[in-house]
Design a protein around this motif. Structure first.
Motif, mmCIF file in Angstrom:
data_model
loop_
_atom_site.group_PDB
_atom_site.id
_atom_site.type_symbol
_atom_site.label_atom_id
_atom_site.label_comp_id
_atom_site.label_asym_id
_atom_site.label_seq_id
_atom_site.Cartn_x
_atom_site.Cartn_y
_atom_site.Cartn_z
ATOM 1 N N ILE A 167 29.084 107.930 31.096
ATOM 2 C CA ILE A 167 27.989 108.100 30.133
ATOM 3 C C ILE A 167 26.914 107.024 30.257
ATOM 4 O O ILE A 167 25.851 107.151 29.653
ATOM 5 N N CYS A 168 27.162 105.986 31.071
ATOM 6 C CA CYS A 168 26.093 104.993 31.266
ATOM 7 C C CYS A 168 24.822 105.688 31.796
ATOM 8 O O CYS A 168 23.713 105.224 31.544
ATOM 9 N N LEU A 169 24.969 106.822 32.474
ATOM 10 C CA LEU A 169 23.787 107.521 32.997
ATOM 11 C C LEU A 169 22.903 108.084 31.883
ATOM 12 O O LEU A 169 21.734 108.391 32.111
ATOM 13 N N LEU A 170 23.492 108.214 30.691
ATOM 14 C CA LEU A 170 22.682 108.712 29.564
ATOM 15 C C LEU A 170 21.843 107.596 28.946
ATOM 16 O O LEU A 170 21.016 107.837 28.066
ATOM 17 N N SER A 171 22.072 106.383 29.410
ATOM 18 C CA SER A 171 21.310 105.252 28.894
ATOM 19 C C SER A 171 19.864 105.275 29.388
ATOM 20 O O SER A 171 18.995 104.638 28.812
ATOM 21 N N CYS A 172 19.611 106.028 30.492
ATOM 22 C CA CYS A 172 18.229 106.136 30.973
ATOM 23 C C CYS A 172 17.996 107.438 31.709
ATOM 24 O O CYS A 172 17.564 108.430 31.124
ATOM 25 N N GLY A 173 18.284 107.487 33.004
ATOM 26 C CA GLY A 173 17.804 108.558 33.883
ATOM 27 C C GLY A 173 18.108 109.989 33.472
ATOM 28 O O GLY A 173 17.206 110.826 33.366
ATOM 29 N N VAL A 174 19.387 110.299 33.246
ATOM 30 C CA VAL A 174 19.749 111.685 32.946
ATOM 31 C C VAL A 174 19.178 112.094 31.583
ATOM 32 O O VAL A 174 18.627 113.185 31.422
ATOM 33 N N ALA A 175 19.258 111.181 30.627
ATOM 34 C CA ALA A 175 18.712 111.495 29.298
ATOM 35 C C ALA A 175 17.198 111.696 29.372
ATOM 36 O O ALA A 175 16.646 112.616 28.746
ATOM 37 N N ALA A 176 16.520 110.866 30.157
ATOM 38 C CA ALA A 176 15.059 110.980 30.281
ATOM 39 C C ALA A 176 14.664 112.345 30.835
ATOM 40 O O ALA A 176 13.735 112.992 30.334
ATOM 41 N N GLY A 177 15.383 112.814 31.845
ATOM 42 C CA GLY A 177 15.068 114.106 32.448
ATOM 43 C C GLY A 177 15.339 115.262 31.496
ATOM 44 O O GLY A 177 14.502 116.161 31.325
ATOM 45 N N LEU A 178 16.507 115.231 30.857
ATOM 46 C CA LEU A 178 16.842 116.312 29.913
ATOM 47 C C LEU A 178 15.830 116.329 28.763
ATOM 48 O O LEU A 178 15.366 117.393 28.344
ATOM 49 N N GLY A 179 15.490 115.154 28.278
ATOM 50 C CA GLY A 179 14.556 115.068 27.149
ATOM 51 C C GLY A 179 13.159 115.550 27.512
ATOM 52 O O GLY A 179 12.475 116.183 26.704
ATOM 53 N N ALA A 180 12.735 115.269 28.747
ATOM 54 C CA ALA A 180 11.405 115.739 29.168
ATOM 55 C C ALA A 180 11.368 117.261 29.157
ATOM 56 O O ALA A 180 10.380 117.878 28.757
ATOM 57 N N ALA A 181 12.466 117.884 29.594
ATOM 58 C CA ALA A 181 12.536 119.346 29.618
ATOM 59 C C ALA A 181 12.631 119.926 28.210
ATOM 60 O O ALA A 181 11.985 120.923 27.899
ATOM 61 N N TRP A 182 13.428 119.287 27.356
ATOM 62 C CA TRP A 182 13.712 119.863 26.036
ATOM 63 C C TRP A 182 12.732 119.409 24.956
ATOM 64 O O TRP A 182 12.245 120.211 24.164
ATOM 65 N N ASN A 183 12.474 118.105 24.902
ATOM 66 C CA ASN A 183 11.652 117.583 23.785
ATOM 67 C C ASN A 183 10.167 117.591 24.123
ATOM 68 O O ASN A 183 9.342 117.924 23.285
ATOM 69 N N VAL A 184 9.859 117.117 25.331
ATOM 70 C CA VAL A 184 8.449 116.900 25.671
ATOM 71 C C VAL A 184 7.799 118.231 26.066
ATOM 72 O O VAL A 184 6.785 118.632 25.498
ATOM 73 N N ALA A 185 8.407 118.950 27.021
ATOM 74 C CA ALA A 185 7.837 120.238 27.436
ATOM 75 C C ALA A 185 8.317 121.375 26.532
ATOM 76 O O ALA A 185 7.610 122.352 26.335
ATOM 77 N N ASP A 186 9.515 121.242 25.998
ATOM 78 C CA ASP A 186 10.128 122.313 25.189
ATOM 79 C C ASP A 186 10.113 123.637 25.968
ATOM 80 O O ASP A 186 9.557 124.646 25.528
ATOM 81 N N ILE A 187 10.706 123.606 27.150
ATOM 82 C CA ILE A 187 10.714 124.745 28.080
ATOM 83 C C ILE A 187 11.313 125.989 27.423
ATOM 84 O O ILE A 187 12.358 125.902 26.775
ATOM 85 N N SER A 188 10.630 127.099 27.603
ATOM 86 C CA SER A 188 11.140 128.329 26.992
ATOM 87 C C SER A 188 11.790 129.220 28.047
ATOM 88 O O SER A 188 11.548 129.088 29.259
ATOM 89 N N LYS A 189 12.614 130.129 27.575
ATOM 90 C CA LYS A 189 13.392 131.033 28.426
ATOM 91 C C LYS A 189 12.450 131.846 29.326
ATOM 92 O O LYS A 189 11.383 132.271 28.873
ATOM 93 N N GLY A 190 12.851 132.019 30.571
ATOM 94 C CA GLY A 190 12.084 132.859 31.488
ATOM 95 C C GLY A 190 10.869 132.176 32.108
ATOM 96 O O GLY A 190 10.149 132.788 32.898
#
Ligand code: APR
Ligand code: ZN
Length: 370
Positions: A167-190
């Motif tokens: 889970i140390c990877l959630l301290s920066c890189g993996v969390a940053a990428g997931l958050g950019a997709a979900w929070n920042v862009a809020d990617i929608s289905k399709g």
């Protein structure tokens, strides 16, 4: 309760820009009010550590910011943590009281924001020394040390069941990428997207997009080795394989440009390319990379006249204390993947090998075990 003492331990110290780290005995002072001292368990190497080590001027310094550990002692006024708690460190804290922490729109804490001078937020001093001389911090985390001191607002308590070596990877890189997709862009289905740079950050964006049901995930990288791990990427493009500019290829295969584009390299020229790759009308470009040179971004204003948006982000928009425990739960429930990003595990004394692997493009994440 006895007051904690100074600890002497091993740390990998950077003495000069771009020169191998050297294992040294360092003194780690007791945590000051509202700080905690952490026994670092695992720390993974992130591209930003390399960028700072190559290009910044504050030395001697202890880098490392993507880490997990166990609370060893707490300073005065700390109520949230006790000795033995498991934590992730974070490079932007959450004070929970400032305008940004109170806003639902921001993770830019004004009290514990990104620390650039190599000192602690509270008193502008260091908690590390060698023979009485200061050794500077990095992002107020400095995890390339057996023990480190952080502000209690820059650590997140996690479940004792969660494996610290993952889970140390959630301290920066993996969390940053997931958050950019979900929070920042809020990617929608399709929807369709293109990710520039298929390191851990870019592949975590791809994973986040896949989980949101994106229909086309184009990955762009100049290193063919990076095409081995899919993480939901549907089309791989190496700009060196094409005569024409890569944005033209992207426009062609996505029917006029993607809904979203993500810069995960740290190259402002690629921000321009990313803007040109998304579609008119609603195309959104999100930046995650941290550039080493040339911080200015170029774009023709027609991109914006035609309705495109350029959006910045740090740490994927996550508020660390409020949001990271839930991401850890998602990992425990196998809703997100982390293990797949770990290509190497190395003992602390071999940390320079991790630097070499990353510089040569031969790894995603190397986890260093203390
Ligand atoms: N075009 C396409 N891909 C490139 C280019 C380029 N001109 N230059 C580099 N890349 C690729 C590399 O081959 C590598 O696969 O970008 C990827 C970057 O990945 P990593 O070096 O592993 O970095 P990562 O940890 O994922 O971070 C990416 O986000 O947090 C920031 O500072 C970090 O700027 C960095 C970015
Ligand atoms: Zn705050």
């Amino acid at each position: 309760v006895d007051k904690p003492n100074c600890i002497t331990c091993k740390a990998m110290v950077a003495w000069e820009a771009g020169k191998d780290l050297v294992m040294e005995e360092v003194e780690v002072s007791p945590p000051q009010p509202h700080e905690i001292r952490i026994k670092v368990v695992c720390t993974s190497l992130c591209r930003t550590d390399i960028t700072a080590w190559e290009s910044q001027a504050i030395f001697p310094r202890i880098f490392g910011h993507e880490a997990s550990g166990i609370v060893e002692s707490v300073g005065e006024g700390v109520t949230e943590f006790v000795e033995g708690d498991h934590v992730l460190t974070v490079f932007i804290g959450e004070c929970k009281m400032c305008k940004h922490c109170e806003s639902g729109k921001s993770n830019m804490c004004q009290v514990l924001g990104l620390e650039r001078r190599g000192v602690m937020h509270s008193d502008q001093r260091t908690r590390f020394s060698i023979e009485g001389k200061p050794v500077y911090h990095y992002c107020a985390v400095s995890s390339f040390s057996e023990y480190t001191v952080v502000h209690s607002g820059c650590a997140v308590k996690v479940s004792l069941q969660a494996p610290l070596e993952k889970i140390c990877l959630l301290s920066c890189g993996v969390a940053a990428g997931l958050g950019a997709a979900w929070n920042v862009a809020d990617i929608s289905k399709g929807s369709t997207l293109v990710v520039f740079g298929l390191g851990t950050v870019g592949l975590a964006v791809a994973q986040g997009a896949k989980l949101r049901g994106a229909s086309q995930i184009i990955g762009v990288d100049i290193n063919p080795e990076k095409y081995k791990k899919a993480f939901g990427v549907t089309d791989f493009l190496n700009p060196n394989d094409y005569e024409e500019p890569i944005q033209q290829v992207i426009k062609r295969i996505s029917g006029g440009g993607t809904d979203y584009s993500f810069e995960c390299i740290g190259n402002t020229g690629m921000v321009t390319t990313a803007l040109q790759s998304c579609c008119d009308g609603w195309g959104l470009t999100v930046t995650l990379g941290v550039p080493k040179v040339k911080p200015e971004i170029e774009s023709h204003y027609s991109a914006f006249l035609s309705g495109k948006t350029l959006k910045g982000s740090l740490f994927g928009g996550w508020k660390p204390k409020s949001d990271l425990p839930e991401l850890v739960n998602k990992y425990m429930n196998q809703e997100i993947q982390i293990d797949e990003f770990i290509t190497h595990n190395l003992p602390f004394e071999d940390i320079n090998k991790a630097f070499t692997l990353m510089k040569e493009g031969k790894c995603l994440r190397c986890v260093i075990h203390m």
